[in-house]
Scaffold this motif. Sequence first.
Motif, PDB file in Angstrom:
ATOM      1  N   ILE A 113      36.298 -35.650-104.692  1.00  0.00           N
ATOM      2  CA  ILE A 113      37.349 -35.007-105.545  1.00  0.00           C
ATOM      3  C   ILE A 113      36.612 -36.143-107.079  1.00  0.00           C
ATOM      4  O   ILE A 113      37.871 -34.927-108.278  1.00  0.00           O
TER       5      ILE A 113
ATOM      6  N   GLN B 250      37.716 -33.939-110.416  1.00  0.00           N
ATOM      7  CA  GLN B 250      37.754 -33.867-111.533  1.00  0.00           C
ATOM      8  C   GLN B 250      37.266 -33.695-112.783  1.00  0.00           C
ATOM      9  O   GLN B 250      37.496 -33.442-113.185  1.00  0.00           O
TER      10      GLN B 250
ATOM     11  N   ALA C 183      43.599 -35.031 -99.407  1.00  0.00           N
ATOM     12  CA  ALA C 183      41.636 -35.320-100.452  1.00  0.00           C
ATOM     13  C   ALA C 183      41.251 -34.200-100.167  1.00  0.00           C
ATOM     14  O   ALA C 183      40.973 -33.630-101.402  1.00  0.00           O
TER      15      ALA C 183
ATOM     16  N   ASN D 270      43.282 -31.954-102.866  1.00  0.00           N
ATOM     17  CA  ASN D 270      42.333 -32.256-104.377  1.00  0.00           C
ATOM     18  C   ASN D 270      41.113 -31.612-105.187  1.00  0.00           C
ATOM     19  O   ASN D 270      41.071 -31.222-105.592  1.00  0.00           O
ATOM     20  N   ILE D 271      40.808 -31.657-103.351  1.00  0.00           N
ATOM     21  CA  ILE D 271      38.782 -31.071-103.748  1.00  0.00           C
ATOM     22  C   ILE D 271      38.908 -29.883-103.529  1.00  0.00           C
ATOM     23  O   ILE D 271      38.615 -28.699-104.414  1.00  0.00           O
TER      24      ILE D 271
END
Length: 91
Positions: free
Chosen positions: A45, A49, A83, A86-87
């Motif tokens: 993650i 970002q 999670a 998001n990845i």
Amino acid sequence: VWARLLSMQILAPLHLFEQASEALILAAGSDTYLRVRRRGLLVLILVAQLAPAALMRHAEPILRRVLIPQVETESTDADIRQACMNIAHGL
């Protein structure tokens, strides 16, 4: 250690990502211990970002060996599903 450094926006470990990507993918996707798999997801993650280009080069193995298995085995855990989303968005 990676998660702690990246969470503090210390980007030094990113230059090692290419060398460590296979081990990280293995740990996040199939380690025996849930704690290790979750830490691996956290690192992915943070890399997504902070340096999405580094992650993009490994998109196929991350999807196949980390995200899909995590969602299949931890499908009732909303945090794991989030999670993984998001990845995936970082890819």
